[in-house]
Design an enzyme around this catalytic site. Structure first.
Site, PDB file in Angstrom:
ATOM      1  N   ASP A  15       0.837  -1.200   0.000  1.00  0.00           N
ATOM      2  CA  ASP A  15       0.000   0.000   0.000  1.00  0.00           C
ATOM      3  C   ASP A  15       0.872   1.250   0.000  1.00  0.00           C
ATOM      4  O   ASP A  15       0.543   2.263  -0.627  1.00  0.00           O
ATOM      5  CB  ASP A  15      -0.945   0.011   1.210  1.00  0.00           C
ATOM      6  CG  ASP A  15      -2.311   0.585   0.875  1.00  0.00           C
ATOM      7  OD1 ASP A  15      -2.369   1.552   0.105  1.00  0.00           O
ATOM      8  OD2 ASP A  15      -3.322   0.062   1.365  1.00  0.00           O
ATOM      9  N   HIS A  18       1.830   3.058  -3.359  1.00  0.00           N
ATOM     10  CA  HIS A  18       1.012   4.130  -3.946  1.00  0.00           C
ATOM     11  C   HIS A  18       1.587   5.505  -3.605  1.00  0.00           C
ATOM     12  O   HIS A  18       1.622   6.407  -4.438  1.00  0.00           O
ATOM     13  CB  HIS A  18      -0.423   4.064  -3.408  1.00  0.00           C
ATOM     14  CG  HIS A  18      -1.235   2.912  -3.903  1.00  0.00           C
ATOM     15  ND1 HIS A  18      -1.550   2.743  -5.234  1.00  0.00           N
ATOM     16  CD2 HIS A  18      -1.827   1.886  -3.245  1.00  0.00           C
ATOM     17  CE1 HIS A  18      -2.300   1.653  -5.379  1.00  0.00           C
ATOM     18  NE2 HIS A  18      -2.478   1.119  -4.185  1.00  0.00           N
ATOM     19  N   HIS A 195      -8.364  -4.021   7.360  1.00  0.00           N
ATOM     20  CA  HIS A 195      -7.458  -3.099   6.665  1.00  0.00           C
ATOM     21  C   HIS A 195      -8.140  -1.740   6.598  1.00  0.00           C
ATOM     22  O   HIS A 195      -9.250  -1.627   6.081  1.00  0.00           O
ATOM     23  CB  HIS A 195      -7.204  -3.638   5.250  1.00  0.00           C
ATOM     24  CG  HIS A 195      -6.389  -2.748   4.366  1.00  0.00           C
ATOM     25  ND1 HIS A 195      -5.061  -3.002   4.107  1.00  0.00           N
ATOM     26  CD2 HIS A 195      -6.717  -1.644   3.646  1.00  0.00           C
ATOM     27  CE1 HIS A 195      -4.605  -2.078   3.274  1.00  0.00           C
ATOM     28  NE2 HIS A 195      -5.586  -1.237   2.975  1.00  0.00           N
ATOM     29  N   HIS A 197      -7.972   2.695   6.015  1.00  0.00           N
ATOM     30  CA  HIS A 197      -7.317   3.919   5.544  1.00  0.00           C
ATOM     31  C   HIS A 197      -7.737   5.076   6.441  1.00  0.00           C
ATOM     32  O   HIS A 197      -8.826   5.071   7.015  1.00  0.00           O
ATOM     33  CB  HIS A 197      -7.667   4.185   4.081  1.00  0.00           C
ATOM     34  CG  HIS A 197      -6.885   3.325   3.138  1.00  0.00           C
ATOM     35  ND1 HIS A 197      -5.711   3.733   2.562  1.00  0.00           N
ATOM     36  CD2 HIS A 197      -7.095   2.050   2.714  1.00  0.00           C
ATOM     37  CE1 HIS A 197      -5.226   2.761   1.811  1.00  0.00           C
ATOM     38  NE2 HIS A 197      -6.053   1.724   1.888  1.00  0.00           N
ATOM     39  N   TYR A 286     -12.193   5.070  -3.541  1.00  0.00           N
ATOM     40  CA  TYR A 286     -11.023   4.204  -3.392  1.00  0.00           C
ATOM     41  C   TYR A 286      -9.769   5.039  -3.158  1.00  0.00           C
ATOM     42  O   TYR A 286      -9.479   5.968  -3.907  1.00  0.00           O
ATOM     43  CB  TYR A 286     -10.881   3.367  -4.662  1.00  0.00           C
ATOM     44  CG  TYR A 286      -9.996   2.154  -4.548  1.00  0.00           C
ATOM     45  CD1 TYR A 286     -10.292   1.133  -3.649  1.00  0.00           C
ATOM     46  CD2 TYR A 286      -8.887   1.990  -5.378  1.00  0.00           C
ATOM     47  CE1 TYR A 286      -9.498  -0.005  -3.564  1.00  0.00           C
ATOM     48  CE2 TYR A 286      -8.090   0.864  -5.306  1.00  0.00           C
ATOM     49  CZ  TYR A 286      -8.402  -0.124  -4.396  1.00  0.00           C
ATOM     50  OH  TYR A 286      -7.620  -1.254  -4.318  1.00  0.00           O
TER      51      TYR A 286
END
Length: 337
Positions: A15, A18, A195, A197, A286
């Site tokens: 991740d 990115h 998971h 964010h 997303y």
């Protein structure tokens, strides 16, 4: 009383890719993987940000082929499981076999939250070649707890070792997490992971909510390095879990040092909740769309917030990065009318 064990899954090298435009070098990958292994992380995930074979014009080109990074990392990872992410339709079974040949011991097969069936062949193949296999449901805010249970059972039936629920947009609040994790805990027998964010600034709180509802695997990244406003920050979560009496198996001072001395120096920018990443969480978009959206906004002279709101309105999901340009173009045309 024995402390409950929580397995830490570090995705800095996936991740986090990115956030550094997929530019990890062999030296960086081995330093991070080796550091994470020494301090007791359970799984270390290394792939292009969009999974193995993700390096492309659509998703961003990797500076170094991921198989080369895997091969190098496998030489320094002695205790953890070296792990890859695979998105069916981007990565193939052939790519999975190549990943195993280069040192991967586990794969997390990621699908949109309502499309678990497209991962069946990949999970079965991974198990047939001796890999740990995880069913990974992305954008989980877009489905009800009942739908998530239905999809998770598809993964269970094809042999997944655990189910990972992802708040890919950083859109959920703790009660959203509790409802989904508790529904899974009451319906399936295999372990559950989470998971998160940090687009709404809630990734640590959401991860703790998941743990309290029965999740035993938690995804993190050092310094929170990841798409959007980043992921649950490894060293912070380990400190909080330690304070709450859980056993992560991670050396707390050690993970702080990995984050500060190895990861922080290679970060291109601080991992913060800025306006654009906040909009990702607010609109339910997303997280890996963020840099693509910035580029499209600059190209078409738009406010990135307008693009993100429109992407959310259209229900765009991972894998549709190429549509960001189309949406930006349409919005720019509307402005000139």
């Amino acid at each position: 009383m024995e402390k409950r064990k929580i397995k830490i899954v570090d995705t800095t090298l996936r991740d986090g890719s990115h956030a550094v435009s997929h530019s990890f070098t062999v030296e960086q990958a081995t330093a991070i993987a080796g550091g994470l292994d020494k301090v007791g992380v359970s799984l270390i995930e290394l792939s292009h940000g969009d999974g193995i074979a993700g390096s492309s014009i659509n998703y961003g080109m990797s500076k170094v082929p991921e198989m080369e990074l895997l091969r190098a990392a496998s030489k320094v990872v002695k205790n953890a499981k070296l792990t890859v992410l695979l998105l069916p339709g981007i990565g193939t079974i052939e790519d999975l076999q190549q990943a195993k040949d280069n040192g991967a011991q586990a794969v997390r097969v990621a699908t949109h939250v309502t499309e678990a069936d497209i991962a069946i062949q990949h999970i079965k193949y991974a198990k047939s070649i001796g890999m740990m296999a995880v069913g990974f449901l992305m954008m989980s805010h877009m489905a009800s707890p009942e739908k998530i249970v239905e999809q998770a059972k598809i993964f269970v039936d094809c042999g997944a070792d655990y189910i990972n629920l992802a708040d890919s947009a950083g859109h959920m609040v703790p009660d959203d997490v509790r409802a989904r994790i508790s529904a899974l805990k009451n319906s399936i027998e295999i372990p559950i992971g989470f998971h998160s964010h940090n687009n709404l600034g809630l990734s640590v709180a959401n991860s703790i909510a998941a743990v309290e509802e029965g999740a035993s695997y938690v995804d993190v990244t050092c310094r929170g390095l990841g798409a959007g406003a980043g992921n649950t920050q490894n060293e912070v979560l380990c400190a909080v879990l330690d304070r709450l009496g859980y056993d992560t198996g991670v050396d707390l001072y050690g993970i702080m040092d990995v984050a500060e001395e190895i990861v922080e120096p290679i970060m291109q920018r601080p991992q913060i909740v800025n306006t654009a990443s906040l909009m990702l969480g607010y609109a339910g978009v997303y997280s890996s769309f963020l840099l693509h959206t910035y580029r499209a906004a600059e190209k078409f002279h738009l406010n990135p917030r307008d693009i993100l709101v429109e992407l959310g309105r259209r229900g765009m999901v991972g894998g549709q990065e190429d549509m960001i340009i189309d949406v930006a173009f349409e919005l720019s045309q509307q402005k000139t009318r």
